[in-house]
Design a protein around this motif. Structure first.
Motif, PDB file in Angstrom:
ATOM      1  N   ILE A 113       0.847  -1.207   0.000  1.00  0.00           N
ATOM      2  CA  ILE A 113       0.000   0.000   0.000  1.00  0.00           C
ATOM      3  C   ILE A 113       0.880   1.254   0.000  1.00  0.00           C
ATOM      4  O   ILE A 113       0.556   2.250  -0.654  1.00  0.00           O
ATOM      5  N   ASP A 114       2.015   1.197   0.679  1.00  0.00           N
ATOM      6  CA  ASP A 114       2.956   2.328   0.613  1.00  0.00           C
ATOM      7  C   ASP A 114       3.329   2.608  -0.842  1.00  0.00           C
ATOM      8  O   ASP A 114       3.295   3.759  -1.303  1.00  0.00           O
ATOM      9  N   ALA A 115       3.659   1.532  -1.580  1.00  0.00           N
ATOM     10  CA  ALA A 115       4.032   1.711  -2.993  1.00  0.00           C
ATOM     11  C   ALA A 115       2.860   2.273  -3.804  1.00  0.00           C
ATOM     12  O   ALA A 115       3.041   3.144  -4.671  1.00  0.00           O
TER      13      ALA A 115
ATOM     14  N   VAL B  13       0.517   4.179  -2.697  1.00  0.00           N
ATOM     15  CA  VAL B  13       0.382   5.600  -2.344  1.00  0.00           C
ATOM     16  C   VAL B  13       1.474   6.425  -3.037  1.00  0.00           C
ATOM     17  O   VAL B  13       1.227   7.551  -3.488  1.00  0.00           O
ATOM     18  N   HIS B  14       2.684   5.861  -3.132  1.00  0.00           N
ATOM     19  CA  HIS B  14       3.741   6.573  -3.887  1.00  0.00           C
ATOM     20  C   HIS B  14       3.246   6.905  -5.298  1.00  0.00           C
ATOM     21  O   HIS B  14       3.427   8.017  -5.796  1.00  0.00           O
ATOM     22  N   ALA B  15       2.644   5.885  -5.942  1.00  0.00           N
ATOM     23  CA  ALA B  15       2.211   6.081  -7.325  1.00  0.00           C
ATOM     24  C   ALA B  15       1.065   7.092  -7.411  1.00  0.00           C
ATOM     25  O   ALA B  15       1.051   7.972  -8.278  1.00  0.00           O
TER      26      ALA B  15
ATOM     27  N   VAL C 106      -0.491  12.691   1.986  1.00  0.00           N
ATOM     28  CA  VAL C 106      -0.466  11.420   2.732  1.00  0.00           C
ATOM     29  C   VAL C 106       0.914  11.227   3.355  1.00  0.00           C
ATOM     30  O   VAL C 106       1.043  10.907   4.549  1.00  0.00           O
ATOM     31  N   HIS C 107       1.951  11.423   2.558  1.00  0.00           N
ATOM     32  CA  HIS C 107       3.299  11.206   3.090  1.00  0.00           C
ATOM     33  C   HIS C 107       3.713  12.267   4.101  1.00  0.00           C
ATOM     34  O   HIS C 107       4.414  11.963   5.065  1.00  0.00           O
ATOM     35  N   ALA C 108       3.298  13.496   3.896  1.00  0.00           N
ATOM     36  CA  ALA C 108       3.621  14.533   4.899  1.00  0.00           C
ATOM     37  C   ALA C 108       3.033  14.134   6.247  1.00  0.00           C
ATOM     38  O   ALA C 108       3.694  14.225   7.292  1.00  0.00           O
TER      39      ALA C 108
ATOM     40  N   PRO D 106       4.754   2.311  12.156  1.00  0.00           N
ATOM     41  CA  PRO D 106       5.223   1.845  10.844  1.00  0.00           C
ATOM     42  C   PRO D 106       4.675   2.720   9.708  1.00  0.00           C
ATOM     43  O   PRO D 106       3.480   3.014   9.658  1.00  0.00           O
ATOM     44  N   HIS D 107       5.567   3.056   8.795  1.00  0.00           N
ATOM     45  CA  HIS D 107       5.241   4.014   7.730  1.00  0.00           C
ATOM     46  C   HIS D 107       4.082   3.543   6.845  1.00  0.00           C
ATOM     47  O   HIS D 107       3.130   4.297   6.591  1.00  0.00           O
ATOM     48  N   GLY D 108       4.161   2.302   6.367  1.00  0.00           N
ATOM     49  CA  GLY D 108       3.129   1.812   5.448  1.00  0.00           C
ATOM     50  C   GLY D 108       1.749   1.816   6.094  1.00  0.00           C
ATOM     51  O   GLY D 108       0.740   2.129   5.450  1.00  0.00           O
TER      52      GLY D 108
ATOM     53  N   CYS E  43       0.646   3.836   8.451  1.00  0.00           N
ATOM     54  CA  CYS E  43       0.134   5.218   8.529  1.00  0.00           C
ATOM     55  C   CYS E  43      -0.463   5.624   7.183  1.00  0.00           C
ATOM     56  O   CYS E  43      -1.570   6.174   7.118  1.00  0.00           O
ATOM     57  N   ASN E  44       0.266   5.328   6.102  1.00  0.00           N
ATOM     58  CA  ASN E  44      -0.246   5.665   4.767  1.00  0.00           C
ATOM     59  C   ASN E  44      -1.590   4.995   4.504  1.00  0.00           C
ATOM     60  O   ASN E  44      -2.508   5.604   3.941  1.00  0.00           O
ATOM     61  N   ALA E  45      -1.672   3.704   4.884  1.00  0.00           N
ATOM     62  CA  ALA E  45      -2.884   2.932   4.600  1.00  0.00           C
ATOM     63  C   ALA E  45      -4.103   3.598   5.232  1.00  0.00           C
ATOM     64  O   ALA E  45      -5.180   3.627   4.632  1.00  0.00           O
TER      65      ALA E  45
HETATM   66 FE   LIG Z   1       6.294   5.862   1.475  1.00  0.00          FE
END
Ligand SMILES: [Fe+2]
Length: 382
Positions: A192-194, A196-198, A261-263, A275-277, A279-281
């Motif tokens: 999901i992190d990836a 969100v990157h996209a 999202v990343h900020a 964990p980063h991923g 939080c993004n999720a």
């Molecule tokens: Fe990320």
């Protein structure tokens, strides 16, 4: 066409890429390698494989593994001290985003002889790192090819983003087999992190036709294959597809940067060590809701790639997309730790300040105030 630059390092992708590490280290004229890894990678067996490939090349090495998720500035300093004491001249990072970010920090400190915290921001690294070879073992961070290094300033409990051509690794050896030892929780969080990157790169106000191509294909690959990975964790075809999606997402965000999202996720990872991923999720759907009207056609493209089989009229896609990403997260039935996230008023105030000052916010498609960021945290986590 707006002026844009595009930077990616050399990478080798495919079966047995990992085994080429010794040959590439020799190509750099290496005399002694600092291998950066962690206990999970050692337990999974990937460190042994890398070590054997290095031993076959005859190059000396020393290992640094004293690092934690959301790597801390003092861990970077310890790794840099070891690099110096042992007379190393090259770094090999074997692991996920935390390992690779720590290795980048070690490289920066080794060359610049100053605290890693001084290099926060865009293009602040004066002297280039020693050669860095990366072997990613998660399909998500794309730190192995990106211009980003994220390290925790421990005194300020704040993640700093170092964004520079100087932190682009020299080569990445991308071998999907290394992702087969991830748990389902880690596969989902990193996948999901990836994704969100996209998504953030695609709607970024620094996107370009090239990053758009990478981003949309990444969304397609990850959306189709992440559920298959969770259902069949040892299926290498699905693993490779998610790894390829992560790589393409990395090529997109490394050049178009990220957004809200990343900020907000960086801020949570820094203050609360989450964990980063994960939080993004939990932030993605609410951030889409905030951003949507600023670039509706681009979000409509994303919806069509994700859910092509469920056509909607353009005016209905906003709600359709929000529901799609929420259902996507919930469909995995894995514990991403939302129950552990309980924010106080003081937390929300500090989180909002840190997110507002994060460099990723500069490319978000819509301006936002500290108060509006706080309202999103309230809605998601209270
Ligand atoms: Fe990320």
């Amino acid at each position: 066409m707006n002026l844009r630059k595009y930077l990616v390092p050399e990478f080798v992708i495919g079966d047995n890429a990992l085994g080429m590490v010794g040959r590439y280290a020799l190509n750099f004229g290496a005399k002694k390698i600092l291998i950066v890894t962690d206990d999970n990678i050692i337990k999974a067996g990937w460190y042994s494989e890398v070590r054997e490939a290095i031993e076959a090349s005859g190059i000396e090495y020393v290992v640094f593994k004293d690092l934690t998720p959301n790597p801390k500035d003092y861990e970077v300093e310890e790794g840099a001290s070891l690099y110096q004491q042992e007379g190393c001249d090259i770094i090999v990072a074997v692991g996920g985003g935390s390992v690779i970010d720590c290795a980048k920090g070690i490289g920066i400190v080794s060359s610049n002889k100053q605290s890693v915290n001084l290099f926060e921001g865009v293009d602040k690294v004066r002297y280039p790192m020693p050669p860095l070879i990366c072997i990613p073992t998660t399909a998500g961070s794309a730190a192995d090819i990106s211009q980003f290094a994220i390290v925790l300033n421990s005194a300020e409990k704040r993640k700093i983003a170092i964004i520079s051509k100087s932190v682009v690794p020299d080569i990445s050896l991308i071998d999907g087999i290394t992702t087969t030892t991830m748990s389902n929780e880690l596969s989902v969080a990193s996948g999901i992190d990836a994704m969100v990157h996209a998504i953030e790169a695609y709607v970024s106000n620094a996107s370009s036709p090239i990053t758009d191509l990478n981003a949309l294909k990444a969304i397609e690959l990850i959306t189709a294959n992440l559920p298959r990975v969770v259902a069949e964790p040892n299926n290498i075809v699905y693993r490779n597809n998610v790894m390829l999606g992560s790589l393409l997402a990395g090529m997109a965000f490394s050049n178009a940067s990220l957004g809200l999202v990343h900020a907000m996720a960086h801020s949570m990872g820094g203050l609360l060590d989450l964990p980063h991923g994960n939080c993004n999720a939990y932030l993605l759907d609410n951030c889409i809701e905030y951003n949507y009207d600023s670039c509706a056609p681009k979000y409509q493209d994303i919806y069509k790639v994700m859910a092509g089989s469920k056509p909607l009229k353009d005016r209905d896609i906003k709600q359709g997309l929000i529901e799609y990403v929420r259902n996507f997260r919930e469909s995995f039935h894995v514990d991403l730790g939302s129950g552990e996230i309980c924010l106080t008023d003081t937390d929300i105030e500090q989180l909002s300040i840190n997110a507002y000052n994060d460099p990723c916010l500069a490319t978000n498609p819509k301006n936002i105030s500290k108060e509006q960021i706080g309202a999103i945290y309230e809605r998601v986590f209270r």
